[in-house]
Every structure is written in structure tokens, then in C-alpha cells.
Write a protein that holds these residues in place. Structure first.
Motif, PDB file in Angstrom:
ATOM      1  N   VAL A 104      -3.850  -0.225  -4.087  1.00  0.00           N
ATOM      2  CA  VAL A 104      -3.475   1.092  -3.557  1.00  0.00           C
ATOM      3  C   VAL A 104      -1.949   1.206  -3.614  1.00  0.00           C
ATOM      4  CG1 VAL A 104      -3.553   2.659  -1.593  1.00  0.00           C
ATOM      5  CG2 VAL A 104      -5.452   1.064  -2.004  1.00  0.00           C
ATOM      6  N   THR A 105      -1.472   2.194  -4.321  1.00  0.00           N
ATOM      7  CA  THR A 105      -0.029   2.429  -4.417  1.00  0.00           C
ATOM      8  C   THR A 105       0.408   3.345  -3.284  1.00  0.00           C
ATOM      9  OG1 THR A 105      -0.039   2.172  -6.817  1.00  0.00           O
ATOM     10  CG2 THR A 105       1.832   3.333  -5.849  1.00  0.00           C
ATOM     11  N   ALA A 106       1.378   2.870  -2.508  1.00  0.00           N
ATOM     12  CA  ALA A 106       1.895   3.648  -1.371  1.00  0.00           C
ATOM     13  C   ALA A 106       3.267   4.196  -1.752  1.00  0.00           C
ATOM     14  CB  ALA A 106       1.981   2.770  -0.125  1.00  0.00           C
ATOM     15  N   SER A 107       3.296   5.374  -2.335  1.00  0.00           N
ATOM     16  CA  SER A 107       4.552   5.940  -2.843  1.00  0.00           C
ATOM     17  C   SER A 107       5.596   6.097  -1.755  1.00  0.00           C
ATOM     18  CB  SER A 107       4.269   7.298  -3.503  1.00  0.00           C
ATOM     19  OG  SER A 107       3.330   7.171  -4.541  1.00  0.00           O
TER      20      SER A 107
ATOM     21  N   PHE B  95      -0.770  -2.022  -1.745  1.00  0.00           N
ATOM     22  CA  PHE B  95      -1.746  -2.791  -0.972  1.00  0.00           C
ATOM     23  C   PHE B  95      -2.761  -3.339  -1.970  1.00  0.00           C
ATOM     24  CE2 PHE B  95      -0.107   0.277   2.029  1.00  0.00           C
ATOM     25  CZ  PHE B  95      -0.022  -0.427   3.227  1.00  0.00           C
ATOM     26  N   THR B  96      -3.142  -4.590  -1.820  1.00  0.00           N
ATOM     27  CA  THR B  96      -4.102  -5.177  -2.750  1.00  0.00           C
ATOM     28  C   THR B  96      -5.148  -5.992  -1.998  1.00  0.00           C
ATOM     29  OG1 THR B  96      -2.681  -7.107  -3.050  1.00  0.00           O
ATOM     30  CG2 THR B  96      -2.441  -5.323  -4.645  1.00  0.00           C
ATOM     31  N   ALA B  97      -6.297  -6.169  -2.640  1.00  0.00           N
ATOM     32  CA  ALA B  97      -7.358  -7.033  -2.094  1.00  0.00           C
ATOM     33  C   ALA B  97      -8.256  -7.488  -3.227  1.00  0.00           C
ATOM     34  CB  ALA B  97      -8.171  -6.293  -1.045  1.00  0.00           C
ATOM     35  N   THR B  98      -8.721  -8.729  -3.131  1.00  0.00           N
ATOM     36  CA  THR B  98      -9.786  -9.236  -3.999  1.00  0.00           C
ATOM     37  C   THR B  98     -11.030  -9.342  -3.136  1.00  0.00           C
ATOM     38  OG1 THR B  98      -8.242 -10.484  -5.369  1.00  0.00           O
ATOM     39  CG2 THR B  98     -10.557 -11.147  -5.432  1.00  0.00           C
ATOM     40  N   LEU B  99     -12.116  -8.704  -3.578  1.00  0.00           N
ATOM     41  CA  LEU B  99     -13.313  -8.589  -2.756  1.00  0.00           C
ATOM     42  C   LEU B  99     -14.517  -8.383  -3.666  1.00  0.00           C
ATOM     43  CD1 LEU B  99     -12.884  -5.101  -0.986  1.00  0.00           C
ATOM     44  CD2 LEU B  99     -11.755  -5.790  -3.052  1.00  0.00           C
ATOM     45  N   PRO B 100     -15.727  -8.476  -3.144  1.00  0.00           N
ATOM     46  CA  PRO B 100     -16.901  -8.305  -4.012  1.00  0.00           C
ATOM     47  C   PRO B 100     -16.859  -6.967  -4.744  1.00  0.00           C
ATOM     48  CG  PRO B 100     -17.561  -9.170  -1.883  1.00  0.00           C
ATOM     49  CD  PRO B 100     -16.118  -8.796  -1.758  1.00  0.00           C
TER      50      PRO B 100
ATOM     51  N   GLY C  63     -10.257   0.680  -9.987  1.00  0.00           N
ATOM     52  CA  GLY C  63      -9.638  -0.240  -9.038  1.00  0.00           C
ATOM     53  C   GLY C  63      -8.272   0.197  -8.566  1.00  0.00           C
ATOM     54  N   LYS C  64      -7.812   1.375  -8.998  1.00  0.00           N
ATOM     55  CA  LYS C  64      -6.490   1.850  -8.614  1.00  0.00           C
ATOM     56  C   LYS C  64      -6.585   3.214  -7.933  1.00  0.00           C
ATOM     57  CE  LYS C  64      -4.324  -0.372 -12.635  1.00  0.00           C
ATOM     58  NZ  LYS C  64      -3.522  -0.131 -13.861  1.00  0.00           N
ATOM     59  N   VAL C  65      -5.763   3.393  -6.906  1.00  0.00           N
ATOM     60  CA  VAL C  65      -5.729   4.666  -6.200  1.00  0.00           C
ATOM     61  C   VAL C  65      -4.363   4.802  -5.535  1.00  0.00           C
ATOM     62  CG1 VAL C  65      -6.630   3.790  -4.006  1.00  0.00           C
ATOM     63  CG2 VAL C  65      -7.038   6.178  -4.634  1.00  0.00           C
ATOM     64  N   THR C  66      -3.951   6.026  -5.305  1.00  0.00           N
ATOM     65  CA  THR C  66      -2.690   6.293  -4.611  1.00  0.00           C
ATOM     66  C   THR C  66      -2.979   6.707  -3.183  1.00  0.00           C
ATOM     67  OG1 THR C  66      -1.595   6.982  -6.656  1.00  0.00           O
ATOM     68  CG2 THR C  66      -0.592   7.695  -4.597  1.00  0.00           C
ATOM     69  N   LEU C  67      -2.246   6.138  -2.254  1.00  0.00           N
ATOM     70  CA  LEU C  67      -2.438   6.451  -0.840  1.00  0.00           C
ATOM     71  C   LEU C  67      -2.282   7.944  -0.599  1.00  0.00           C
ATOM     72  CD1 LEU C  67      -2.912   4.790   1.809  1.00  0.00           C
ATOM     73  CD2 LEU C  67      -0.456   5.048   2.236  1.00  0.00           C
TER      74      LEU C  67
END
Length: 636
Positions: free
Chosen positions: A42-45, A171-176, A219-223
Motif C-alpha cells: 500500500v503506497t501512502a502518498s 505499507f507491506t505484508a506477506t500473507l496467504p 497486490g498494489k493499492v494507494t491509500l
């Protein structure tokens, strides 16, 4: 919402549209599910400060059993698998949309419904009708409803907090691997956080299947947060201005004033993005009433007559009206460290499109604004006779409050939580300084002793300045509202003159002794001029410096010089000190009075003048004796 859904569905969610999936029973699929890892970024501009993001699983991908064709997802091999404990919440959230899903074959109602979530066709940001909390897409309706269930009845089968990286603003996370609801918990702070809580987001992880070499933006999104700036600068009203439109005011990079001058400041912000925020035109529901206000704080005791001069939506060239679009309030205290002189401009009526209330003399708010519009406020205050004065500058230029100046600061407050509009972010704006100066007249006798009772006037452009006397230190302070023009030396022979303007080109003051103490020679009372010239360094950190502007009206005094002209002082009575007979160069001039011409300096023009006077006297005496002698001879 639109960006997150579109990015995800370009890879994963699009694959779920009208798919039949694998011929596996739900129970069997869940029993044999192997969790493969995926990632979400998640990119937090606007920065990560204040935000805590948590991912809640909606559905898993089908255990890595999907395939790739030419490096892209083979949609015929993909489906979602919803955990039994999550089905009810997902079905309820789907019921809030226009999707009409039913169980089909091996797929549950929840899995069938997720397949039908389409790419967001709403043109509005985040999937809301612009500036409102009206949802315009099924994806937005689904996300918001699921978020509300998370707050009340739904306990997701899996969740994980994302890790913030302040340097990369991500923000990043590795998850199922699977489809997730991302919720933001936000805590504001004046220094660290200048943002709002994100609206709920839906995003799918990256694919675990390495055969998919072209995953797109999966897998990518902007806050989905927003921010609003607050800037401040010192400005000058143009002499040709016909009204108080902000365009009539220009940046002032030489903020030097006489006391009791009016000082103007320009405050600028933008209307935040209120997409997803409820509003209440009646202003009766605190949790559904949007907040937006500017709080301008003048340094305590240094300014008077704080006034809101004008308020405009400069994007729309619309003047805003007090008691219809905004209200104002002032607060002053004098309690030590909590000294405040606050002027609040509250836009609650504007951003809630408030109704008229004739009983309170409140008009209908203008509703033509849009998120992102620039709001410009001009405020003013008179520089008080108690203002800080200085005889020097600071080098190099600094930022924030200068102890040699008189400061003014600002902050912005606005709603930061779509679920509770009473929760506010506070953004601290820049501190700007204005300056005023002083000089001293030291009155002495011929021997250098302090001389009380001498009277002076100080003028500019031939007009005597008016003064009030400071009861604390006895100084004379410029005061346009006073009638006093005479300055009288005290028992220490001093006259401190405060509240004087300087400029980069110099402001010249004429100092004239108009009355000498008894027994002193009036005919040789001196007149001289002193020119105050200042130099400033700009605070380039001020956010008002933007676009084509190379400087903001935020400057630190770096140097102040005093230049004397003693041409009119032919008797050399104005000196640097009692021990230095040269012309003054600093902030203090020593001015002598004499009781007889024999006490005048005996060098230069003064010496010539003295001996000329003596010579004339001798000739006069000789002539007198000659006349008497002639008369005596005639009588004889």
C-alpha cells in the motif's frame, strides 16, 4: 476505491467475473487448501505517520491450482474460496450491492457474488459521488458494508497488520494469497501526521504461481486518505486596491513596521476531499458534521485589533460571507505560557452546506465549492506599542519564531475519520515574524554628564511622529493615535525611541532638539538624521513558496544598520559617545548641550564658527570703545 479495485481486478478480480471455477466441493477445497504466500503493498502518498493498516481475508485464491497462459492468469482455472466462518458477513455485504448471487453447483453464494464484482465504472474518486458519502459502485458499497460488519458482528478468519516504512512511504505484508479488506486506524498529530483515515479498500495479493510472469498491478493499492495544507505569509495591500480581494495583496519580503501600523497576513488552504464523509446541513449531529477551521494565533501582547479582512474561494472567484459560509471567534488570555491571541475562522457551515437560520441571523451557505478548491483568508492586526523592538538582526536566517521579532502562526483543523466527522486532524502551519526597531538619544552636558529635561522631536518626511510613553521602561513608542510629539530626556539623559520602521532602501528620521534645559544655549541646539536600513533572509521552508513563487512572505531579519548625517550639526555636538567625537554609527547617538560658546568644540567648522563669534564680539567691543573715546574727545 476506484484505483484499488481497478488495479486488483485487472489481474485477479476480472478473472472471477463469470467463471465457473474448478469442479471442487467447497468443503473438500477448504479441507485440502494449502496456503501459498502473496504480498500486498500500500503506497501512502501522504506518509505513513498516524496510520495503522490491517488486512482482513475475504477469500483465498484456489490453492495455487490456477494456471497461466502466455505469462498471464488463465481465468478458466481461477476462483475464490471463502472460509465458512466468513460466508455470512460476505453475503450480507453483497446484499448491500446490486449483485443478486445464489449458490451454484460447488460455489457458495459468497463465492458466486465475489465473481460478479466488476471493474468500478464510477468516475468519482474512491467510488463515491464527489464530495458526498453517496456510494456509486457495487465495489464501494461492498467494501463499506463489510467494514461496518467488521466493527460490529464479523470476526474475520484471518488478519494481519501491515508493516510501515516511513522512508518509502509504503505499507507491506506477506500473507496467504487471496482477496483482502484493508482497514485503516488513524491517529492524528500536529507534527507527525497530516492526513485522514483511509476509506476501506479491497485488494488482492500477488500470485504465488510463478508461471504468471505478467501479473499487472495485482497486490498494489494507494491509500485512500487525503491531506490539506495550511500556508501563511506576510502581505502588503496594494495602494491601488479597490477592495479586499486576495489579489489586491502582494508578498512582503521586507516585514518592518512602525508600531500601530496594520500588518496583513494571507492564509491559504484547500477544501479536503470529503468523499465518503457524511454531512449535516442542520449541524445538529456532531458525528456527521464535517469540520474545517483555520486558527490564527498572534503572539500574545504584541498585536491588537485582530480582524478577518476577507475570505474567498479563489478557485471559483467566490467571496465567502460571514455568518453564511463561515463564522469567526476570538480568544485572548494573559496567563503565562498559555498566552493566546487566537482568531478562528470556522468553515463548518460551508462544508456542510448549512441551511439558513433566520432566528440566529445565519444565511444559507454557498454550495458551489468542490474538494480541492483553494480558500484564501486575509487577516490583519495592529502591531502593538508593546511589540518587541530590536537594534540588530540574526545571521543566518532561521525558521519559526524569532525572539527579535513579533510572530504569528496558524493551524488547520479538519475531519479525519469518515466514520466520525468530529474526529479532527490538526496541521501546524508556519510561523512568520514582523519587526520594528529602536534607537537611543543620550543627552549630556559639555563635561559628558547626563542631562535631564532636553526636548526633541523625531519626524519623517517633514511630519513629526506621535508617541506614547511606555510605563515600564519610560521609552517613547510610536503611536499614531497619540497627540504627543515631544520627547524629553530622563534623569539618565536618555530618550529611547521605539517602534520604528526600517526598509531595504532605508527609512530616514530627522531628530531635532526643540528645547534645551534652562541655562543652556538654545542657538546651538543640534539637528541630525539617522537612516535605518534592514536586510532579510527568506525562510524557504514555508509551504507558501510554491508554483512560480521563489519566496514566501516569511523572512528573518539578518542585519540592521544605522547611518547618520550630521551636516546640520555645525558645532559637532552629535557624537558616537562622550569619549568618541566622531559621528555615531550604532543605535545610540550622544548629543551635547553647552552653557556658553567657550564649551563648543574648537576644531573644524565648529571651531571656525566659535572664533568667528569671538571675533565679532571683539570687533563690537572695540567699536564701542572707539565711539566712547570720540565722544570724550569732543567734550574736552
Amino acid at each position: 476505491m476506484k484505483s484499488s479495485i481497478r488495479r486488483f481486478l485487472s489481474g485477479v478480480a476480472a478473472a472471477a467475473i463469470a467463471l465457473s471455477g474448478l469442479a471442487l466441493g467447497v468443503g473438500s477445497a477448504q479441507a485440502e487448501t494449502i496456503e501459498y504466500p502473496g504480498t500486498i503493498t500500500v503506497t501512502a502518498s501522504n506518509g505513513t505517520a498516524g496510520h495503522t493498516l490491517t488486512a482482513y481475508k475475504i477469500a483465498a485464491y484456489n490453492s495455487g491450482e490456477y494456471a497461466a497462459t502466455d505469462g498471464k492468469l488463465d481465468t478458466s482455472t481461477f476462483k475464490y474460496i471463502v472460509d465458512k466462518s466468513d460466508e455470512s458477513a460476505i453475503e450480507t455485504a453483497l446484499d448491500a450491492t446490486s449483485i443478486k448471487a445464489t449458490a451454484s453447483g460447488t460455489l457458495t453464494k459468497a463465492e458466486e457474488g465475489l465473481k460478479q464484482l466488476s471493474v468500478d465504472s464510477s468516475p468519482a474518486t474512491y467510488g463515491y459521488l464527489e464530495g458526498t458519502d453517496t456510494k456509486t459502485s457495487d465495489e464501494r458499497k461492498f467494501a463499506d458494508k463489510l467494514a461496518s460488519l467488521k466493527s460490529s458482528t464479523w470476526t474475520p478468519s484471518y488478519s494481519k497488520e501491515l508493516t510501515a516504512d516511513t522512508n518509502t512511504k509504503t505499507f507491506t505484508a506477506t500473507l496467504p494469497e487471496g482477496l483482502y479488506l484493508i482497514l485503516d486506524t488513524y491517529t492524528s498529530g500536529q507534527d507527525a501526521a497530516n492526513s485522514t483515515q483511509s476509506v476501506p479498500m479491497i485488494v488482492g495479493t500477488t500470485f504465488a504461481n510463478t508461471a504468471i510472469t505478467d501479473p499487472g498491478d495485482v497486490g498494489k493499492v494507494t491509500l485512500k486518505d487525503t491531506t490539506a495544507p495550511i500556508t501563511k505569509e506576510v502581505v502588503t495591500k496594494n495602494s491601488t486596491a479597490q477592495d479586499n480581494d486576495p489579489s489586491s495583496f502582494t508578498t512582503n519580503n521586507d516585514p518592518s513596521y512602525n508600531t500601530t501600523d496594520t500588518v496583513y497576513f494571507k492564509l491559504t488552504t484547500t477544501i479536503p476531499n470529503y468523499d465518503g464523509y457524511a454531512w449535516d446541513p442542520t449541524l445538529n449531529n456532531p458525528k456527521a458534521t464535517r469540520q474545517l477551521s483555520i486558527v490564527d494565533t498572534f503572539e500574545a501582547g504584541k498585536f491588537t485589533d485582530q480582524t478577518v479582512v476577507s475570505v474567498y474561494d479563489t478557485t471559483k472567484s467566490q467571496q465567502l460571507t460571514v455568518k453564511s459560509d463561515f463564522t469567526t471567534s476570538a480568544e485572548s488570555t494573559t496567563s503565562s505560557a498559555t498566552d493566546l491571541n487566537k482568531l478562528t475562522i470556522d468553515f463548518e457551515r460551508l462544508v456542510n452546506k448549512a441551511q439558513a437560520d433566520t432566528s440566529k441571523n445565519l444565511g444559507q451557505a454557498w454550495d458551489g465549492w468542490e474538494s480541492g478548491d483553494t480558500i484564501t483568508v486575509i487577516v490583519s492586526g495592529k502591531l502593538s506599542t508593546a511589540a518587541t523592538t530590536t537594534t540588530k538582526g540574526s545571521s543566518p536566517a532561521g525558521t519559526g519564531a524569532d525572539s527579535l521579532g513579533n510572530n504569528n502562526t496558524v493551524r488547520l483543523e479538519y475531519s479525519n475519520n469518515p466514520s466520525d466527522t468530529s474526529s479532527k486532524t490538526t496541521v501546524q502551519g508556519p510561523i512568520v515574524n514582523v519587526y520594528t526597531h529602536e534607537f537611543t538619544i543620550h543627552k549630556v552636558n559639555a563635561a559628558g554628564g547626563n542631562l535631564q529635561g532636553a526636548t526633541f522631536q523625531v519626524s519623517t518626511g517633514g511630519t513629526p511622529l506621535k508617541f506614547t510613553k511606555d510605563t515600564t521602561d519610560g521609552a517613547y513608542v510610536v503611536d499614531k493615535d497619540s497627540s504627543t510629539t515631544d520627547l524629553v530626556s530622563d534623569s539618565n539623559g536618555l530618550i529611547k525611541v521605539k517602534g520604528l520602521k526600517a526598509s531595504k532602501d532605508g527609512v530616514t528620521y530627522t531628530v531635532k532638539e526643540t528645547k534645551v534645559p534652562d541655562t543652556y544655549l538654545r542657538a546651538v541646539a543640534p539637528t541630525y538624521t539617522v537612516t535605518l536600513k534592514d536586510t532579510f533572509g527568506n525562510d524557504y521552508t514555508n509551504p507558501a513558496r510554491s508554483g512560480t513563487a521563489t519566496k514566501a512572505g516569511d523572512d528573518w531579519l539578518t542585519d540592521l544598520s544605522y547611518t547618520y548625517d550630521t551636516t546640520q550639526d555645525v558645532y559637532k555636538l552629535v557624537t558616537a559617545s562622550t569619549n568618541d567625537t566622531s559621528a555615531p554609527t550604532g543605535d545610540t547617538a550622544t548629543v551635547k548641550n553647552v552653557t556658553s560658546i567657550t564649551q563648543l568644540p574648537k576644531t573644524g567648522a565648529a571651531g571656525i564658527a566659535m572664533f568667528t563669534i569671538i571675533g565679532v564680539a571683539v570687533i563690537a567691543v572695540a567699536a564701542l570703545f572707539a565711539v566712547r573715546a570720540r565722544k570724550a574727545a569732543q567734550r574736552a
